[in-house]
Write a protein that holds these residues in place. Structure first.
Motif, short mmCIF file in Angstrom:
data_model
loop_
_atom_site.label_atom_id
_atom_site.label_comp_id
_atom_site.label_asym_id
_atom_site.label_seq_id
_atom_site.Cartn_x
_atom_site.Cartn_y
_atom_site.Cartn_z
N ALA A 230 0.83 -1.21 0.00
CA ALA A 230 0.00 0.00 0.00
C ALA A 230 0.86 1.26 0.00
CB ALA A 230 -0.93 0.00 1.21
N GLN A 231 1.92 1.26 0.79
CA GLN A 231 2.81 2.42 0.83
C GLN A 231 3.43 2.67 -0.54
OE1 GLN A 231 5.18 0.93 4.09
NE2 GLN A 231 4.35 2.47 5.49
N ASP A 232 3.90 1.62 -1.17
CA ASP A 232 4.53 1.76 -2.48
C ASP A 232 3.53 2.21 -3.54
OD1 ASP A 232 5.39 0.67 -5.26
OD2 ASP A 232 7.23 0.56 -4.08
N LEU A 233 2.38 1.55 -3.61
CA LEU A 233 1.41 1.85 -4.65
C LEU A 233 0.75 3.22 -4.45
CD1 LEU A 233 1.99 -1.08 -5.33
CD2 LEU A 233 -0.45 -1.43 -5.61
N SER A 234 0.48 3.59 -3.22
CA SER A 234 -0.17 4.88 -2.99
C SER A 234 0.77 6.05 -3.26
CB SER A 234 -0.74 4.97 -1.58
OG SER A 234 0.29 4.90 -0.62
N ALA A 235 2.07 5.79 -3.28
CA ALA A 235 3.04 6.84 -3.62
C ALA A 235 3.11 7.09 -5.12
CB ALA A 235 4.42 6.46 -3.08
N ARG A 236 2.51 6.22 -5.90
CA ARG A 236 2.52 6.37 -7.36
C ARG A 236 1.40 7.32 -7.78
NH1 ARG A 236 5.24 1.94 -9.75
NH2 ARG A 236 6.01 0.56 -8.12
N PRO A 237 1.72 8.34 -8.54
CA PRO A 237 0.67 9.26 -9.00
C PRO A 237 -0.41 8.50 -9.77
CG PRO A 237 2.85 10.11 -9.54
CD PRO A 237 3.04 8.71 -9.04
N GLY A 238 -1.65 8.78 -9.44
CA GLY A 238 -2.76 8.18 -10.17
C GLY A 238 -3.25 6.87 -9.63
N THR A 239 -2.65 6.32 -8.58
CA THR A 239 -3.11 5.05 -8.02
C THR A 239 -3.71 5.28 -6.64
OG1 THR A 239 -1.40 3.81 -9.20
CG2 THR A 239 -2.47 2.70 -7.35
N THR A 240 -4.96 4.87 -6.49
CA THR A 240 -5.66 4.92 -5.21
C THR A 240 -5.68 3.52 -4.63
OG1 THR A 240 -7.07 6.72 -5.97
CG2 THR A 240 -7.85 5.46 -4.07
N VAL A 241 -5.30 3.41 -3.37
CA VAL A 241 -5.25 2.10 -2.70
C VAL A 241 -6.38 2.01 -1.68
CG1 VAL A 241 -3.89 0.57 -1.22
CG2 VAL A 241 -2.76 1.91 -3.00
N LEU A 242 -7.06 0.88 -1.68
CA LEU A 242 -8.03 0.54 -0.66
C LEU A 242 -7.64 -0.81 -0.09
CD1 LEU A 242 -11.39 1.40 -2.47
CD2 LEU A 242 -10.36 2.68 -0.58
N PHE A 243 -7.55 -0.90 1.23
CA PHE A 243 -7.32 -2.20 1.85
C PHE A 243 -8.62 -3.00 1.82
CE2 PHE A 243 -3.81 -0.01 4.13
CZ PHE A 243 -2.79 -0.90 3.82
N THR A 244 -8.52 -4.28 1.53
CA THR A 244 -9.63 -5.22 1.66
C THR A 244 -9.11 -6.29 2.61
OG1 THR A 244 -8.87 -6.42 -0.31
CG2 THR A 244 -10.62 -4.79 -0.62
N THR A 245 -9.51 -6.21 3.87
CA THR A 245 -8.87 -7.06 4.86
C THR A 245 -9.78 -7.41 6.03
OG1 THR A 245 -6.92 -7.25 6.30
CG2 THR A 245 -7.91 -5.06 6.10
N ALA A 246 -9.52 -8.56 6.60
CA ALA A 246 -10.16 -8.97 7.86
C ALA A 246 -9.29 -8.54 9.03
CB ALA A 246 -10.37 -10.48 7.87
N ASN A 247 -8.13 -7.96 8.73
CA ASN A 247 -7.16 -7.56 9.75
C ASN A 247 -7.02 -6.04 9.82
OD1 ASN A 247 -6.28 -10.28 10.38
ND2 ASN A 247 -5.36 -10.29 8.35
N ALA A 248 -8.12 -5.31 9.93
CA ALA A 248 -8.08 -3.85 9.92
C ALA A 248 -7.23 -3.28 11.05
CB ALA A 248 -9.49 -3.29 9.99
N LYS A 249 -7.11 -4.00 12.14
CA LYS A 249 -6.30 -3.51 13.26
C LYS A 249 -4.81 -3.48 12.93
CE LYS A 249 -9.53 -4.59 16.88
NZ LYS A 249 -9.81 -5.27 18.13
N ARG A 250 -4.42 -4.20 11.89
CA ARG A 250 -3.02 -4.20 11.48
C ARG A 250 -2.66 -3.00 10.61
NH1 ARG A 250 -0.84 -10.16 10.25
NH2 ARG A 250 0.52 -9.89 12.04
#
Length: 147
Positions: A65-85
């Motif tokens: 997520a850190q890598d991809l969200s740093a790329r211009p034009g890419t929006t990251v959404l987590f899809t996880t059962a581990n939201a506390k992480r």
């Protein structure tokens, strides 16, 4: 929109591919490991990446997520059962979709991202999505301070 799926469970990835297509978007690839996700993002330039926290190579979705969200034009959404992480700053991701999720939540989240990409400015999240502090216009909580 072009959507990259970063998910190590084949059934979930396949379900996401179908949901994305049915919502009128294009699934551009599926990655099960962090290095594969970063390479696919570099090669395919997705508009959105749906990223699980725990991948085949461990809890590496945060770094993805850190890598991809740093790329211009890419929006990251987590899809996880581990939201506390997910760290308080969401590792640059725009939000979290908690598993198990429904087709309606995925559709609403993708519609919200598309709307924001076209200039929409609401900080009101769609049902089933937790927006990051940055999207809500707030500072991330300091993890060193008591809540």
């Amino acid at each position: 929109m072009r959507v990259l799926i970063v998910e190590d469970e084949a059934f979930i990835a396949l379900e996401l591919e179908c949901l994305i297509e049915e919502a009128g978007h294009v699934p551009v690839g599926v990655a099960t490991r962090s290095q594969e996700a970063v390479a696919l993002a570099r090669d395919l330039a997705p508009d959105v990446a749906l990223v699980d926290v725990h991948l085949a190579d461990g809890p590496t979705g945060i770094g993805v997520a850190q890598d991809l969200s740093a790329r211009p034009g890419t929006t990251v959404l987590f899809t996880t059962a581990n939201a506390k992480r997910v760290p308080p700053d969401f590792a640059g991701a725009a939000g979290i979709i908690a598993k198990p999720y429904s087709e309606r939540v995925i559709r609403a989240a993708l519609a919200y991202v598309a709307w924001r990409r076209h200039g929409g400015a609401s900080t009101e999240p769609p049902d089933g999505v937790v927006l990051s502090p940055a999207i809500r216009g707030e500072a991330a909580p300091d993890p060193d301070l008591p809540a």
